[in-house]
Design a protein around this motif. Structure first.
Motif, PDB file in Angstrom:
ATOM      1  N   GLU A   1       0.814  -1.219   0.000  1.00  0.00           N
ATOM      2  CA  GLU A   1       0.000   0.000   0.000  1.00  0.00           C
ATOM      3  C   GLU A   1       0.846   1.266   0.000  1.00  0.00           C
ATOM      4  O   GLU A   1       0.366   2.337  -0.340  1.00  0.00           O
ATOM      5  CB  GLU A   1      -0.925   0.014   1.224  1.00  0.00           C
ATOM      6  N   ALA A   2       2.099   1.147   0.410  1.00  0.00           N
ATOM      7  CA  ALA A   2       2.963   2.318   0.626  1.00  0.00           C
ATOM      8  C   ALA A   2       3.469   2.918  -0.675  1.00  0.00           C
ATOM      9  O   ALA A   2       3.651   2.233  -1.673  1.00  0.00           O
ATOM     10  CB  ALA A   2       4.153   1.925   1.497  1.00  0.00           C
TER      11      ALA A   2
ATOM     12  N   ASP B   1       9.009  -4.219  -4.636  1.00  0.00           N
ATOM     13  CA  ASP B   1       9.532  -3.204  -5.543  1.00  0.00           C
ATOM     14  C   ASP B   1       9.273  -1.798  -5.003  1.00  0.00           C
ATOM     15  O   ASP B   1       8.563  -0.991  -5.594  1.00  0.00           O
ATOM     16  CB  ASP B   1       8.924  -3.378  -6.941  1.00  0.00           C
ATOM     17  N   MET B   2       9.839  -1.526  -3.852  1.00  0.00           N
ATOM     18  CA  MET B   2       9.557  -0.303  -3.108  1.00  0.00           C
ATOM     19  C   MET B   2      10.412   0.888  -3.518  1.00  0.00           C
ATOM     20  O   MET B   2      11.557   0.726  -3.934  1.00  0.00           O
ATOM     21  CB  MET B   2       9.810  -0.538  -1.612  1.00  0.00           C
ATOM     22  N   ASN B   3       9.842   2.071  -3.344  1.00  0.00           N
ATOM     23  CA  ASN B   3      10.576   3.329  -3.373  1.00  0.00           C
ATOM     24  C   ASN B   3      11.234   3.420  -1.996  1.00  0.00           C
ATOM     25  O   ASN B   3      10.574   3.710  -1.007  1.00  0.00           O
ATOM     26  CB  ASN B   3       9.602   4.487  -3.607  1.00  0.00           C
ATOM     27  N   LEU B   4      12.514   3.122  -1.925  1.00  0.00           N
ATOM     28  CA  LEU B   4      13.206   2.980  -0.647  1.00  0.00           C
ATOM     29  C   LEU B   4      14.141   4.153  -0.380  1.00  0.00           C
ATOM     30  O   LEU B   4      14.899   4.567  -1.254  1.00  0.00           O
ATOM     31  CB  LEU B   4      14.028   1.683  -0.650  1.00  0.00           C
ATOM     32  N   VAL B   5      14.068   4.659   0.855  1.00  0.00           N
ATOM     33  CA  VAL B   5      15.055   5.606   1.372  1.00  0.00           C
ATOM     34  C   VAL B   5      15.795   4.863   2.476  1.00  0.00           C
ATOM     35  O   VAL B   5      15.211   4.548   3.513  1.00  0.00           O
ATOM     36  CB  VAL B   5      14.398   6.891   1.927  1.00  0.00           C
ATOM     37  N   TYR B   6      17.030   4.535   2.218  1.00  0.00           N
ATOM     38  CA  TYR B   6      17.846   3.766   3.158  1.00  0.00           C
ATOM     39  C   TYR B   6      18.782   4.716   3.886  1.00  0.00           C
ATOM     40  O   TYR B   6      19.592   5.400   3.258  1.00  0.00           O
ATOM     41  CB  TYR B   6      18.644   2.695   2.400  1.00  0.00           C
ATOM     42  N   ILE B   7      18.660   4.761   5.215  1.00  0.00           N
ATOM     43  CA  ILE B   7      19.463   5.667   6.031  1.00  0.00           C
ATOM     44  C   ILE B   7      20.229   4.820   7.037  1.00  0.00           C
ATOM     45  O   ILE B   7      19.615   4.163   7.885  1.00  0.00           O
ATOM     46  CB  ILE B   7      18.569   6.718   6.734  1.00  0.00           C
TER      47      ILE B   7
END
Length: 177
Positions: free
Chosen positions: A88-89, A155-161
């Motif tokens: 859903e994200a 298949d996510m839009n990922l922000v990896y911190i």
């Protein structure tokens, strides 16, 4: 770096305990006018010392939140429900810090005993737990491969911190300070 607009309006935040998920969720929710859901508050019984709710009840409340809100930020892990959230994200923000830093923050916040802390369980009086420290040091690092697989599958839009320093840069870049 992804802009705050590129995150969309359904954001998941995952990461170890005391990584700053709840604080980031509150800041994003206020800035983007999103509903916020702290999964620890759904998963535990209020006015207990973090006693877990029935898993089916927790799952039902989780699903209700997803179905009844179009604009949200959800923070927390609970990997048995991650795929539902990820599908859903519009974005996932993964705070993947060294376990020692998260442990230090956990111990520090436990001794502060702040009832108004973002994501805190209403009425909880015990904040320091050996079990939680064990999760931070041993369970969370083992979950990395599971999280990577779920993110890849969805298949996510990922922000990896991967550090507190980078998280602070994102706060400034997104105008959340």
């Amino acid at each position: 770096m992804k802009t705050i607009e590129q995150l969309g309006h359904r954001i998941c935040i995952i990461g170890a305990s005391s990584a700053g998920k709840s604080t980031l969720a509150k800041a994003l929710a206020e800035h983007l006018n999103l509903e916020v859901c702290h999964l620890d508050q759904l998963a535990h019984i209020p006015y207990t010392n973090w006693r877990l709710r029935n898993k089916d009840d927790f799952k039902g409340d989780h699903q209700n939140f997803l179905q009844n809100n179009d604009r949200w930020v959800i923070e927390g892990n609970y990997s048995f429900l991650m795929k539902d959230r990820f599908l859903e994200a519009t974005s996932v923000i993964w705070l993947d810090f060294a376990a020692t830093g998260s442990l230090w923050r956990y111990i520090n916040r436990s001794f502060q005993n702040n009832d108004k802390r973002n994501g805190n369980l209403i009425g909880a009086t015990r904040h320091l737990s050996w079990l939680q420290m064990k999760r931070i040091l041993f369970t969370a690092p083992k979950n990395r491969s599971k999280y990577k697989a779920l993110i890849a599958e969805c298949d996510m839009n990922l922000v990896y911190i991967d550090s507190f320093r980078k998280l602070k840069k994102y706060y400034r870049y997104w105008g959340l300070e």
